[in-house]
Enzyme design. Structure first.
Site, mmCIF file in Angstrom:
data_model
loop_
_atom_site.group_PDB
_atom_site.id
_atom_site.type_symbol
_atom_site.label_atom_id
_atom_site.label_comp_id
_atom_site.label_asym_id
_atom_site.label_seq_id
_atom_site.Cartn_x
_atom_site.Cartn_y
_atom_site.Cartn_z
ATOM 1 N N ASP A 76 0.778 -1.238 0.000
ATOM 2 C CA ASP A 76 0.000 0.000 0.000
ATOM 3 C C ASP A 76 0.810 1.290 0.000
ATOM 4 O O ASP A 76 0.560 2.179 -0.789
ATOM 5 C CB ASP A 76 -0.944 0.013 1.208
ATOM 6 C CG ASP A 76 -1.842 -1.211 1.261
ATOM 7 O OD1 ASP A 76 -1.632 -2.157 0.486
ATOM 8 O OD2 ASP A 76 -2.760 -1.219 2.092
ATOM 9 N N GLU A 83 1.948 -9.358 11.625
ATOM 10 C CA GLU A 83 1.626 -8.918 10.260
ATOM 11 C C GLU A 83 2.914 -8.715 9.460
ATOM 12 O O GLU A 83 3.011 -9.106 8.309
ATOM 13 C CB GLU A 83 0.811 -7.624 10.310
ATOM 14 C CG GLU A 83 0.325 -7.153 8.943
ATOM 15 C CD GLU A 83 -0.555 -5.909 9.020
ATOM 16 O OE1 GLU A 83 -0.662 -5.308 10.117
ATOM 17 O OE2 GLU A 83 -1.131 -5.537 7.979
HETATM 18 C C1 GLC Z 1 -2.812 -4.373 4.119
HETATM 19 C C2 GLC Z 1 -1.729 -4.853 3.170
HETATM 20 C C3 GLC Z 1 -2.364 -5.715 2.103
HETATM 21 C C4 GLC Z 1 -3.154 -6.835 2.744
HETATM 22 C C5 GLC Z 1 -4.157 -6.305 3.768
HETATM 23 C C6 GLC Z 1 -4.811 -7.410 4.576
HETATM 24 O O1 GLC Z 1 -3.713 -3.528 3.485
HETATM 25 O O2 GLC Z 1 -1.032 -3.790 2.609
HETATM 26 O O3 GLC Z 1 -1.400 -6.231 1.245
HETATM 27 O O4 GLC Z 1 -3.822 -7.579 1.781
HETATM 28 O O5 GLC Z 1 -3.503 -5.467 4.667
HETATM 29 O O6 GLC Z 1 -3.845 -8.193 5.213
#
Ligand code: GLC
Length: 422
Positions: free
Chosen positions: A165, A394
């Site tokens: 992102d 994460e």
């Molecule tokens: C964030 C990450 C994305 C992922 C999401 C859910 O937005 O940047 O890549 O899919 O989280 O984990």
């Protein structure tokens, strides 16, 4: 914790994050089904409950649009924990409600893996037969909606589509995005996670502004492609799409027609050449292209190594990339999203420094594929150490190895089960 205990914990994370056939990435921070998360998460499920792994993929396709788009979020149920929800995306004619953009199309690769790992490949053939046309429609959506000029590179129209992102690679293109109309919105992510580990407010404004632009244009693919201010040929989504198309072509040998096999072979050749042209001499990796300015995006991020995963680099390029990647890992963990000497590096902030288990999984696969097994093994070992020390976070700080962002994370647990702790 022993490896056996870690695996038990990973299984329990997937079970806890299960919402009935789909898995949320983590409770509260991400309370819906995410596209590429589900692909990786299915691999984790497959290690102990194969039927549930197939359900993950099937439920993802419940959100598919008639034009083939598989959205990046499927809002199977309501939640006040996340912004922007369905009211902002305004795609309510779709049931279930969804976002209106996509995410890295890993799904065909994962379906092939599930099928090949299945102890009963004939028993699951009907499931694959039902999924195959949906995956083909999804890939065609990428080519038609996002590469209507047949350049061989698809574009993303929103940083969220890259899955990475707030990568520094998007900073330049984002400066063209106007402020949002709506300024009274309340972010929910920073109430669940330290703001220093999330995108900045100015970035968030632009993310919302882009969504407003899609809504104003009624999600009409041609208008979006021509008119939106953020239009980038992201190197990582192109590498992932190429790899997934190769895997879809393998599935097409059994489930497709001769014409489809020819179509896929043609796309593979076109994409392979176009990605090869993104090599950046002197940078030791591949780079994205800003399609509005027409310029190469001169940022180094781990995305630039992903063409390995699609087998694009020459032998000499692969060796150069491996040497460069090893340099990024000196005194820390592989693979940071950005090397520590770059001005944009931030060891704790999301896609501007941290290590992500899913990216490591793809890079290790790519290095092994391209004749670099030693570095591939190092990446796997680093991923394992990070999980052993910090749990199923994460993402991880590449310098001190601490876990960052959300905890009890599905795709980290899944990649642990299917690969790093295997
Ligand atoms: C964030 C990450 C994305 C992922 C999401 C859910 O937005 O940047 O890549 O899919 O989280 O984990």
């Amino acid at each position: 914790m022993s490896v056996a205990d870690l695996k038990t914990e990973a299984v329990s994370i997937l079970r806890t994050n299960d919402r009935g056939g789909y898995t949320v990435p983590t409770a509260r921070l991400y309370p819906y089904q995410w596209n590429w998360d589900s692909g990786f998460t299915a691999l984790g499920w497959a290690t102990f409950d194969e039927a549930r792994a197939w359900r993950e993929i099937e439920r993802l396709f419940e959100g598919q649009w008639t034009d083939g788009l598989v959205p990046h979020i499927i809002f199977h149920q309501e939640s006040s924990d996340y912004f922007p929800g369905p009211d902002v995306w305004q795609t309510s004619k779709h049931d279930p409600a969804t976002s209106g953009i996509s995410q890295p199309p890993v799904v065909a690769t994962m379906v092939r893996k599930l099928l090949e790992a299945s102890p009963d490949p004939d028993g699951v053939a009907e499931r694959v037969r039902a999924l195959y046309p949906k995956m083909l429609a999804y890939h065609r959506w990428w080519w038609q909606a996002r590469d209507p000029e047949d350049t061989g590179l698809v574009v993303i129209l929103h940083p969220w589509e890259s899955g990475m992102d707030n990568s520094p690679a998007w900073d330049g293109a984002l400066t063209r995005v106007p402020p949002p109309r709506r300024t009274d919105y309340v972010r929910r992510d920073t109430s669940h996670v330290d703001a220093a580990e999330r995108p900045r407010a100015a970035d968030y404004d632009r993310y919302i502004s882009l969504v407003e632009g899609f809504v104003e244009r009624g999600y009409e693919a041609g208008r979006l492609y021509r008119e939106t201010p953020f239009r980038v040929a992201d190197i990582s989504i192109n590498a992932i799409l190429l790899r997934a198309t190769e895997d879809l072509a393998i599935l097409a040998e059994r489930f497709g027609t001769g014409a489809e096999r020819a179509e896929l072979a043609g796309r593979i050749a076109l994409m392979r050449q176009a990605i090869a042209d993104c090599w950046s001499p002197g940078r030791h990796l591949f780079q994205s292209v800003d399609r509005v300015s027409g310029e190469r995006i001169d940022h180094v991020t781990s995305a630039g190594f992903l063409p390995l995963y699609a087998g694009v680099p020459t032998e000499a390029q692969a060796a150069e990339m491996a040497a460069e990647m090893a340099r990024w890992g000196e005194g820390g963990f592989l693979v940071p999203t950005v090397p520590h000497w770059e001005a944009s590096f931030d060891s704790k902030r999301y896609w501007r420094g941290p290590v992500w288990a899913v990216v490591n999984f793809m890079l290790a696969d790519g290095l092994a594929r391209c004749g670099q097994p030693a570095l591939s093994a190092r990446i796997r070992a680093d991923t394992r150490v990070l999980i052993e020390r910090a749990g199923f976070a994460e993402y991880f700080d590449p310098r001190d190895g601490s876990g960052r962002g959300g905890g009890t994370f599905s795709w980290t647990a899944a990649v642990g089960l299917a690969w790093a702790l295997e």
